[in-house]
Scaffold this motif. Structure first.
Motif: not given
Length: 130
Positions: A96-125
């Motif tokens: 996306t336009a938002s994540n195109g400037g991110w590197n793999a470390y930043q993207l991985r960290d964000e995806l892990k946070r989103e995945h954990e929030a989803m498992l808890r039934g939360e909306n991270l954003h």
């Protein structure tokens, strides 16, 4: 050209994904650990590569990034994953336009946070502007 970036998929699963992409006329590209610090747009050739890319250690997680795929192509790719019984890649993203400037470390960290929030039934954003 629609491209699928593969991180930590230099294995049988990665070979199956590359073969699947070939049948769908998608370019599949393995990203080596030395490029994990490069912004996604730089890896894809959409922007200049960073001269001082973040240096970090390789991470063990498999990561798949879909860039430039139409909704139809994306749906076909994910359906064929199941149809061909390719084990899922837990961390997946769309460029996306938002994540195109991110590197793999930043993207991985964000995806892990989103995945954990989803498992808890939360909306991270919720309530955040991305």
């Amino acid at each position: 050209m629609p491209t699928v970036l593969l991180y930590n998929l230099e294995n049988d699963k990665g070979r199956k994904i590359k073969a699947l992409c070939l049948t769908l006329k998608l370019r599949a590209r393995s990203v080596l650990p030395e490029d994990f610090g490069q912004p996604l747009n730089g890896v894809l050739g959409l922007a200049p590569r960073a001269e001082t890319a973040e240096a970090g250690k390789a991470f063990p997680d498999e990561l798949l990034v879909m860039a430039g795929l139409s909704s139809h192509q994306m749906n076909q790719l994910l359906q064929d994953f199941r149809r061909k019984k390719i084990p899922p890649v837990e961390l997946k993203a769309v460029l996306t336009a938002s994540n195109g400037g991110w590197n793999a470390y930043q993207l991985r960290d964000e995806l892990k946070r989103e995945h954990e929030a989803m498992l808890r039934g939360e909306n991270l954003h919720e309530g955040r502007n991305l």
